[in-house]
Design a protein around this motif. Structure first.
Motif, PDB file in Angstrom:
ATOM      1  N   UNK A  51       0.825  -1.204   0.000  1.00 30.38           N
ATOM      2  CA  UNK A  51       0.000   0.000   0.000  1.00 30.38           C
ATOM      3  C   UNK A  51       0.860   1.255   0.000  1.00 30.38           C
ATOM      4  N   UNK A  52       0.430   2.262  -0.749  1.00 24.95           N
ATOM      5  CA  UNK A  52       1.083   3.576  -0.733  1.00 24.95           C
ATOM      6  C   UNK A  52       0.088   4.571  -0.168  1.00 24.95           C
ATOM      7  N   UNK A  53       0.110   4.730   1.164  1.00 24.78           N
ATOM      8  CA  UNK A  53      -0.848   5.597   1.844  1.00 24.78           C
ATOM      9  C   UNK A  53      -0.124   6.430   2.890  1.00 24.78           C
ATOM     10  N   UNK A  54      -0.713   7.575   3.222  1.00 25.76           N
ATOM     11  CA  UNK A  54      -0.124   8.421   4.257  1.00 25.76           C
ATOM     12  C   UNK A  54      -0.144   9.877   3.863  1.00 25.76           C
ATOM     13  N   UNK A  55       0.717  10.645   4.505  1.00 21.74           N
ATOM     14  CA  UNK A  55       0.788  12.086   4.280  1.00 21.74           C
ATOM     15  C   UNK A  55       2.192  12.482   3.852  1.00 21.74           C
ATOM     16  N   UNK A  56       2.278  13.408   2.906  1.00 18.73           N
ATOM     17  CA  UNK A  56       3.555  13.952   2.458  1.00 18.73           C
ATOM     18  C   UNK A  56       3.538  15.459   2.635  1.00 18.73           C
ATOM     19  N   UNK A  57       4.469  15.972   3.418  1.00 18.20           N
ATOM     20  CA  UNK A  57       4.586  17.417   3.617  1.00 18.20           C
ATOM     21  C   UNK A  57       5.692  17.920   2.695  1.00 18.20           C
ATOM     22  N   UNK A  58       5.285  18.715   1.696  1.00 12.64           N
ATOM     23  CA  UNK A  58       6.175  19.139   0.615  1.00 12.64           C
ATOM     24  C   UNK A  58       6.470  20.624   0.695  1.00 12.64           C
ATOM     25  N   UNK A  59       7.740  20.995   0.549  1.00 11.09           N
ATOM     26  CA  UNK A  59       8.150  22.388   0.528  1.00 11.09           C
ATOM     27  C   UNK A  59       8.381  22.885  -0.881  1.00 11.09           C
ATOM     28  N   UNK A  60       7.628  23.910  -1.281  1.00 13.69           N
ATOM     29  CA  UNK A  60       7.794  24.508  -2.603  1.00 13.69           C
ATOM     30  C   UNK A  60       8.306  25.928  -2.475  1.00 13.69           C
ATOM     31  N   UNK A  61       9.193  26.330  -3.378  1.00 12.05           N
ATOM     32  CA  UNK A  61       9.778  27.669  -3.343  1.00 12.05           C
ATOM     33  C   UNK A  61       8.763  28.684  -3.867  1.00 12.05           C
ATOM     34  N   UNK A  62       8.567  29.774  -3.123  1.00 14.72           N
ATOM     35  CA  UNK A  62       7.651  30.832  -3.545  1.00 14.72           C
ATOM     36  C   UNK A  62       7.969  31.305  -4.966  1.00 14.72           C
ATOM     37  N   UNK A  63       6.944  31.346  -5.813  1.00 15.41           N
ATOM     38  CA  UNK A  63       7.054  31.859  -7.187  1.00 15.41           C
ATOM     39  C   UNK A  63       7.938  31.005  -8.081  1.00 15.41           C
ATOM     40  N   UNK A  64       8.283  29.791  -7.631  1.00 15.69           N
ATOM     41  CA  UNK A  64       9.224  28.968  -8.376  1.00 15.69           C
ATOM     42  C   UNK A  64       8.495  28.057  -9.348  1.00 15.69           C
TER      43      UNK A  64
END
Length: 296
Positions: free
Chosen positions: A89-102
Motif C-alpha cells: 500500500x502507498x498511503x499516508x501524508x507527504x509534507x512538501x516544501x515549494x519555493x515561492x514563485x518557483x
C-alpha cells in the motif's frame, strides 16, 4: 504521552488558533484543549500560552521541546507508511516544501503526476523561501522540499539545472545588451529576496568579490514584488529563470557572462530515514523530468 496529544501540540504551535488546530487534526476544540492540558500535565511544564488576542504561542519550554516532537511525529508517520508499504500500500501524508514563485509549471506537473499515481497519499504544500525550506527540512516540519543542490545540512537529489539572470528595467542602460559581466554591475543597487540565498546568488554571479561589496538597497518577500520594484527603477535583481513569468513587462532578463547555472534538487533530512512517500515523490519527479526534458 499519546501521538494525538503531540499532533494537537504541533498544530496549535503552527496555527496559533484552537479553532484552526481542531480543524487540522479532525477533533473538536474541546478535545484539542484537553489533549494539550494532558500533555502539559504529563511533562510538567506549560508548552503554550494564550496572549491577549487569544493566539496560542510557544513558551520557552515549548520552543525547546517542539523540534523533538516534530521529529517523533515524522518518524511515527514513516513507520506507518513503511508498514503499509510492506503490505503493498502507498498511503499516508507527504509534507512538501515549494519555493515561492518557483516554476508553477514544474510544481503543478509533478503534483498532478504524483496524485494520479498515488491517490491515497495526501500532499500538504508548504511554500517559502529557499532558506525556509532548508530550515523546515532540518526541523522535520516538512518531509521533502525543493532546494538549491547541493544543500547544506540536508541530503539532496539533483533534478534539473536553471540559469541565473540579471533583471533590469526596460529603460536601464544595460537593457539592450545580450549579456552582462559582473564588472558591469559593480555600481548598481540591488533588490534581493529576504532569505539566506541572496548572498549565494551574488557569489554565483561573481559579485561577492573582496574588492567589491554590492549595494543591496531593498529586500522583498517574493519574485513578483522584486520584479515590480525593478520595473519602477528602484534597483536590479538576480533571479533563476524558472522564477520569471512567461511574459515580462517593463523588465528585461539578461544572461550573465560567463553564464551561471543553478542546480535544483529535492532534499530530505536523511535518505536513510526518509518516509516512503518522500522517496516516491523524488522518484516521481525524476521520472517526470526525464519525460518532459525541460521545464515549461
Amino acid at each position: 504521552m499519546k501521538l494525538s496529544q503531540l499532533q494537537c501540540f504541533v498544530a496549535l504551535a503552527e496555527l496559533g488558533s484552537f479553532t484552526e488546530a481542531a480543524y487540522a487534526v479532525g477533533l473538536t476544540q474541546s478535545a484539542v484543549s484537553h489533549a494539550l492540558a494532558a500533555l502539559e500535565n504529563e511533562v510538567g511544564v506549560t508548552l503554550l500560552e494564550r496572549n491577549r488576542k487569544g493566539v496560542a504561542a510557544l513558551t520557552d519550554a515549548g520552543q525547546k521541546i517542539i523540534p523533538h516532537v516534530r521529529e517523533l511525529l515524522a518518524q511515527a508517520e514513516a513507520i506507518e507508511q513503511e508498514a503499509k508499504s510492506a503490505r503493498g500500500l502507498a498511503k499516508g501524508k507527504l509534507r512538501l516544501g515549494g519555493i515561492l514563485s518557483f516554476s508553477p509549471g514544474l510544481l503543478a506537473g509533478v503534483l498532478a503526476r504524483f496524485q494520479k499515481k498515488y491517490p491515497d497519499i495526501e500532499v500538504v504544500l508548504f511554500e517559502g523561501t529557499i532558506q525556509e525550506i532548508n530550515d523546515w527540512i532540518t526541523c522535520s516540519i516538512i518531509d521533502v522540499g525543493f532546494v538549491l543542490h547541493p544543500a547544506k545540512d540536508v541530503e539532496s537529489t539533483y533534478i534539473t539545472t536553471d540559469e541565473l539572470c540579471v533583471l533590469v528595467p526596460s529603460r536601464h542602460r544595460l537593457h539592450a545588451q545580450t549579456e552582462v559581466s559582473p564588472q558591469e554591475l559593480c555600481e548598481e543597487g540591488f533588490i534581493m529576496a529576504k532569505d539566506g540565498c541572496s548572498s549565494q546568488l551574488m557569489e554565483l554571479a561573481g559579485l561577492e568579490l573582496k574588492q567589491f561589496k554590492p549595494l543591496t538597497r531593498y529586500h522583498a518577500n517574493d519574485s513578483a514584488t522584486l520584479l515590480a520594484m525593478v520595473r519602477e527603477g528602484l534597483g536590479i535583481t538576480l533571479l533563476p529563470r524558472m522564477m520569471l513569468p512567461k511574459k515580462l513587462e517593463g523588465v528585461v532578463a539578461l544572461p550573465l557572462n560567463p553564464p551561471q547555472m543553478l542546480q535544483i534538487g529535492l532534499a530530505v533530512r536523511s535518505q536513510e530515514i526518509a518516509s516512503p512517500a518522500a522517496v516516491l515523490f523524488v522518484q516521481t519527479v525524476l521520472a517526470w523530468m526525464q519525460e518532459v526534458g525541460e521545464i515549461s
